[in-house]
Design a protein around this motif. Structure first.
Motif, mmCIF file in Angstrom:
data_model
loop_
_atom_site.group_PDB
_atom_site.id
_atom_site.type_symbol
_atom_site.label_atom_id
_atom_site.label_comp_id
_atom_site.label_asym_id
_atom_site.label_seq_id
_atom_site.Cartn_x
_atom_site.Cartn_y
_atom_site.Cartn_z
ATOM 1 N N THR A 140 1.138 11.526 -10.695
ATOM 2 C CA THR A 140 0.754 12.942 -10.791
ATOM 3 C C THR A 140 1.803 13.775 -11.523
ATOM 4 N N SER A 141 3.097 13.379 -11.364
ATOM 5 C CA SER A 141 4.161 14.123 -12.049
ATOM 6 C C SER A 141 4.451 13.583 -13.444
ATOM 7 N N GLY A 142 3.853 12.440 -13.786
ATOM 8 C CA GLY A 142 4.082 11.829 -15.102
ATOM 9 C C GLY A 142 5.477 11.253 -15.256
ATOM 10 N N ASN A 143 6.114 10.869 -14.154
ATOM 11 C CA ASN A 143 7.472 10.323 -14.184
ATOM 12 C C ASN A 143 7.417 8.825 -14.488
ATOM 13 N N THR A 144 7.544 8.481 -15.785
ATOM 14 C CA THR A 144 7.432 7.078 -16.207
ATOM 15 C C THR A 144 8.557 6.227 -15.648
ATOM 16 N N GLN A 145 9.770 6.797 -15.601
ATOM 17 C CA GLN A 145 10.919 6.040 -15.112
ATOM 18 C C GLN A 145 10.735 5.646 -13.643
ATOM 19 N N GLU A 146 10.229 6.576 -12.859
ATOM 20 C CA GLU A 146 9.988 6.287 -11.448
ATOM 21 C C GLU A 146 8.905 5.224 -11.283
ATOM 22 N N LEU A 147 7.892 5.285 -12.152
ATOM 23 C CA LEU A 147 6.808 4.289 -12.119
ATOM 24 C C LEU A 147 7.345 2.900 -12.446
ATOM 25 N N PRO A 175 0.800 -1.222 0.000
ATOM 26 C CA PRO A 175 0.000 0.000 0.000
ATOM 27 C C PRO A 175 0.837 1.279 0.000
ATOM 28 N N LEU A 176 1.978 1.280 0.685
ATOM 29 C CA LEU A 176 2.830 2.474 0.700
ATOM 30 C C LEU A 176 3.419 2.742 -0.686
ATOM 31 N N ILE A 177 3.757 1.665 -1.414
ATOM 32 C CA ILE A 177 4.266 1.830 -2.784
ATOM 33 C C ILE A 177 3.183 2.423 -3.678
ATOM 34 N N ILE A 178 1.946 1.940 -3.500
ATOM 35 C CA ILE A 178 0.822 2.469 -4.287
ATOM 36 C C ILE A 178 0.599 3.940 -3.968
ATOM 37 N N ALA A 179 0.647 4.282 -2.665
ATOM 38 C CA ALA A 179 0.459 5.683 -2.271
ATOM 39 C C ALA A 179 1.530 6.580 -2.891
ATOM 40 N N TYR A 180 2.776 6.115 -2.832
ATOM 41 C CA TYR A 180 3.877 6.899 -3.403
ATOM 42 C C TYR A 180 3.696 7.037 -4.916
ATOM 43 N N ALA A 213 9.361 -2.604 -10.613
ATOM 44 C CA ALA A 213 10.474 -3.519 -10.322
ATOM 45 C C ALA A 213 10.495 -3.897 -8.837
ATOM 46 N N ILE A 214 10.227 -2.907 -7.958
ATOM 47 C CA ILE A 214 10.164 -3.198 -6.512
ATOM 48 C C ILE A 214 9.047 -4.195 -6.219
ATOM 49 N N PHE A 215 7.900 -3.970 -6.903
ATOM 50 C CA PHE A 215 6.776 -4.908 -6.766
ATOM 51 C C PHE A 215 7.203 -6.324 -7.116
ATOM 52 N N ALA A 216 7.911 -6.457 -8.232
ATOM 53 C CA ALA A 216 8.341 -7.773 -8.708
ATOM 54 C C ALA A 216 9.262 -8.454 -7.696
#
Length: 370
Positions: free
Chosen positions: A13-20, A1-6, A25-28
Motif C-alpha cells: 500500500t505504501s509502495g515500499n519496494t525495499q521493504e517488500l 500468513p502474518l508476513i503476507i498481511a504485513y 528474503a524472510i520467505f526464503a
C-alpha cells in the motif's frame, strides 16, 4: 500468513519496494529452515520406525519358535505369515501417525492462538462447527475399527490359502484339483474384496465432512470479515491472512482425519500381533526340572495315552520298551499313530496320561532345551 498481511497492509500500500524485498528474503529463509527441518524429521522417523519393525519381527520370530506344535498344527502358515509381514508393516505406520498427529495438535494450538489474537470474534465463529465434527468422528471410529479388523482377518485367510496351495502344488496337480481350489480361493478373495470396499467406503466418508466444515469456516470469514473491512475495523491484509490461517487450521484436521483412518488399520493390525505375542507355549519346563544327562538311548512308554483333541484319542495304553541300540520298526496304516509316538519322544507334545522315559528319566521332568 502474518508476513503476507504485513506486506499487503504496509509494503504494497505504501509502495515500499525495499521493504517488500526484505519480506521476500524472510520467505526464503523460512523455506530453507522448513526444508532442513522436514528432511531431518523424515530421516529420524524412518530410522526409528525401521528399528521398531526390526525388533518386532525378531521378537515375533523368537516367539513363534517357542510355541508348541499344537499351535502350529491349528494355525495355517499363511495366516501366521500375514501377521508377521503385513500386520507388522501396518504397525510401523502407527509410529509415523503418532508423531505427525502430535505435530498437528501443536500446530492447531499455535494457529488458534494467533487467530484469537488477530480477531477473537472471527476465530470463535470459525470454531462453531468443531464440536459437531468431533462428535461425527467419534461415531465414525466406532464403525471403522471393526471394519478394518475384518480386512486384516480376510487378507490372512487369503494368504493362508495361497501358501497352502503353493506348498501342496504337487498334490493339487496330481489329483487334478486346480479348478476346485481356484473356486475355494475365489470365495476367500471375494470376501477380502468386499471387506476392503466396505472399509474404504467408511474411510472415504470422513474427508468430505472435514472439507464441508472448512468451507463453512472460510465462507463465514469472508462474509463477516469482509463486513469488518468495509466498516474499517479490520485491515484487508489481515482478512487475507485470517483466511490463510483458516486453511492452515483445517490442514492439520484434514491430515489427522486421514491419519485416523490409517490409525484404525494400524490398531487392528496391532491387536492381531499382540494377540499372537500373548499366546503361551503349551509345553513349559516344570518346577525342579533338570538337564537330561548324556544318553544311552533306552526308551520306555508306560501306559501312554494321547489325543490331539479332547475326546478323540490317538494312542491307547501304549506299553513299549526299547533297549539302547535296538532297532524297532513301527508299521501301520496312515493315522495309526506312528508319527505321534515319535513326536511324543521328541516332546513336541506331552502325553495325556502315562509316562515316557529315556534311560529312566521321565522326559516331562527334564528341561526341553536339553
Amino acid at each position: 500468513p502474518l508476513i503476507i498481511a504485513y506486506g499487503l497492509d504496509n509494503a504494497i500500500t505504501s509502495g515500499n519496494t525495499q521493504e517488500l524485498q526484505g519480506l521476500v528474503a524472510i520467505f526464503a529463509v523460512l523455506l530453507v529452515i522448513h526444508y532442513a527441518a522436514n528432511y531431518s524429521h523424515q530421516m529420524i522417523l524412518a530410522r526409528v520406525g525401521q528399528r521398531v519393525i526390526y525388533t518386532l519381527r525378531n521378537d515375533l520370530f523368537k516367539h513363534l519358535q517357542k510355541l508348541s506344535m499344537s499351535f502350529h498344527n491349528k494355525n495355517k502358515v499363511g495366516s501366521v505369515m500375514s501377521r508377521a509381514q503385513n500386520d507388522v508393516y501396518q504397525l510401523q505406520e502407527f509410529l509415523d501417525i503418532v508423531v505427525v498427529s502430535v505435530a498437528d495438535l501443536l500446530s492447531l494450538a499455535g494457529i488458534f492462538t494467533i487467530m484469537l489474537i488477530m480477531s477473537w470474534k472471527l476465530a470463535l465463529l470459525t470454531m462453531v462447527g468443531i464440536p459437531l465434527l468431533l462428535v461425527i468422528i467419534w461415531f465414525w471410529q466406532k464403525h471403522a475399527r471393526p471394519a478394518f479388523l475384518r480386512v486384516r482377518v480376510a487378507i490372512a485367510r487369503v494368504n493362508a490359502a495361497l501358501a497352502e496351495n503353493l506348498d501342496g502344488v504337487r498334490v493339487v496337480q496330481s489329483m487334478n484339483r486346480q479348478s476346485r481350489n481356484l473356486g475355494s480361493f475365489n470365495v476367500l478373495n471375494q470376501g477380502h474384496l468386499d471387506t476392503n470396499l466396505r472399509a474404504q467406503r467408511l474411510a472415504s466418508s470422513l474427508m468430505p465432512t472435514v472439507e464441508i466444515f472448512m468451507s463453512f469456516g472460510l465462507a463465514a470469514t469472508i462474509v463477516f470479515g469482509g463486513q469488518m473491512v468495509l466498516d474499517g475495523t479490520m485491515e484487508a491484509g489481515l482478512l487475507v491472512a485470517f483466511a490463510l490461517w483458516i486453511q492452515r487450521f483445517f490442514d492439520p484436521i484434514r491430515s489427522m482425519t486421514m491419519q485416523f483412518t490409517q490409525m484404525q488399520r494400524a490398531m487392528a493390525s496391532g491387536v492381531r500381533i499382540f494377540d499372537l505375542l500373548d499366546v503361551k507355549p503349551d509345553l513349559i519346563d516344570s518346577e525342579g526340572s533338570y538337564d537330561l544327562p548324556p544318553i544311552q538311548g533306552a526308551i520306555a512308554y508306560r501306559d501312554v495315552n494321547f489325543s490331539y483333541e479332547e475326546g478323540k484319542p490317538v494312542l491307547h495304553d501304549i506299553e513299549l520298551e526299547i533297549e539302547a541300540g535296538q532297532t524297532v520298526a513301527l508299521v501301520g496304516r496312515t493315522g495309526a499313530g506312528k508319527t505321534t509316538m515319535a513326536a511324543l519322544l521328541s516332546r513336541f507334545f506331552d502325553s495325556t496320561s502315562g509316562t515316557l522315559s529315556i534311560d529312566g528319566h521321565d522326559i516331562s521332568r527334564v528341561r526341553r532345551n536339553s
